[in-house]
Design an enzyme around this catalytic site. Structure first.
Site, short mmCIF file in Angstrom:
data_model
loop_
_atom_site.label_atom_id
_atom_site.label_comp_id
_atom_site.label_asym_id
_atom_site.label_seq_id
_atom_site.Cartn_x
_atom_site.Cartn_y
_atom_site.Cartn_z
N SER A 95 0.85 -1.19 0.00
CA SER A 95 0.00 0.00 0.00
C SER A 95 0.89 1.25 0.00
O SER A 95 1.84 1.34 -0.78
CB SER A 95 -0.95 -0.04 1.20
OG SER A 95 -1.96 0.93 1.08
N ASP A 232 -9.02 -4.68 -5.67
CA ASP A 232 -8.47 -3.69 -4.75
C ASP A 232 -8.94 -2.31 -5.18
O ASP A 232 -8.25 -1.59 -5.90
CB ASP A 232 -6.94 -3.77 -4.76
CG ASP A 232 -6.30 -2.85 -3.74
OD1 ASP A 232 -7.04 -2.09 -3.08
OD2 ASP A 232 -5.07 -2.90 -3.61
N HIS A 261 -7.12 -5.77 -1.48
CA HIS A 261 -5.92 -5.03 -1.08
C HIS A 261 -4.85 -5.91 -0.43
O HIS A 261 -3.75 -5.44 -0.19
CB HIS A 261 -6.33 -3.91 -0.12
CG HIS A 261 -5.35 -2.80 0.02
ND1 HIS A 261 -4.84 -2.09 -1.06
CD2 HIS A 261 -4.76 -2.25 1.12
CE1 HIS A 261 -4.00 -1.16 -0.62
NE2 HIS A 261 -3.93 -1.25 0.69
#
Length: 282
Positions: A95, A232, A261
């Site tokens: 991320s 995601d 994600h």
């Protein structure tokens, strides 16, 4: 080996958690949150070192503007690398932490063997964030959208009750954009995760918005594993990465078709096999 210790950098006490043995993989982020996401199978083959950055630790003093900078975070990672005596390691960023991992590998390439980037958009600019939200509204199915609307309606209440954990509440309430199983509740993963909001706000809101990972890849000659989740929606669409094609001979791009994600958590067997093969073959 499972060990919890800390290293001091610029007065910040950065905790780290070590799981497993073998080739070291330094995971930048929260030493509390990230161990939840990876499988025991991987810990049997590699040594995962989960390292806090200063956005996840208590403030040691009154902050100055200089304390927020990405360069300071990269220096923290280097101090930790020296303390841990990591001389040939893989760095992993998931991320927003993908920006940290790639920028670290560019600035301090000497001891970095390979780079793993998971579930990030190329940039965190406001324009890209709007693009991701529009993609969700246009393409997500109605059940997922209903779940998202139900969950996100509770976010303001959560923040009012506990404003210092605003980042955590947002991550939890955006689960329908984060997981292939849009009903999954990840709240337990965030238990005891401390958030230093001034630093997180600066990094995610400003620093990562000025960077572009695709441009940064042009300046790196290390092998890179780029893992993305088809569902995601936080950093969607995966087509943002279309320009990273076969001409990027050092980049292996993998799209996990049944993940959001967190493909390492959502498709652990496929993720593990794919990552192990890449680490061992390149």
């Amino acid at each position: 080996m499972n060990n919890n210790q800390s290293v001091i950098s610029d007065e910040f006490e950065l905790n780290y958690c070590i799981k497993g043995q073998g080739t070291p993989i330094l995971v930048v982020g929260s030493s509390v949150y990230y161990p939840h996401l990876f499988s025991e199978n991987l810990y049997e083959k590699f040594q995962f070192i989960f390292l806090d950055h200063r956005g996840f630790v208590a403030l040691p003093r009154t902050l100055t503007a200089e304390d927020y900078t990405l360069d300071k975070v990269l220096n923290d990672i280097e101090i930790a690398r020296q303390s841990l005596n990591l001389n040939d390691f893989i760095i992993l960023g998931h991320s927003g932490h993908a920006f940290m991992a790639l920028e670290y590998a560019k600035k301090y390439p000497r001891h970095v063997q390979k780079v793993i980037l998971l579930n990030s958009a190329p940039t965190n600019s406001e324009e890209r964030q709007q693009q991701s939200f529009s993609f969700f509204n246009k393409t997500a199915d109605s059940e997922r959208k209903r779940q998202f609307e139900k969950d996100i309606a509770l976010l303001d209440r959560d923040i009012q009750k506990d404003p210092e954990r605003r980042f955590v509440h947002m991550c939890i309430r955006m689960g329908a954009q984060s997981f292939y199983d849009y009903t999954f509740n990840a709240a337990y993963m965030w238990n005891s995760v401390y958030t230093n909001m001034p630093i997180i706000d600066h990094l995610w809101g400003e620093a990562f918005g000025k960077l572009n990972l695709i441009q940064s890849l042009n300046d790196l000659n290390k092998p890179v594993f780029l893992g993305l989740g088809r569902y995601d929606y936080l950093v969607s669409p995966v087509s943002l990465w279309d320009s990273v094609d076969d001409t990027y001979i050092n980049v292996t791009k993998v799209i996990f078709e049944h993940s959001g994600h967190n493909p390492m958590f959502e498709e652990p067997q496929l993720f593990d096999n794919t990552l192990i093969e890449w680490i061992n073959e390149r």
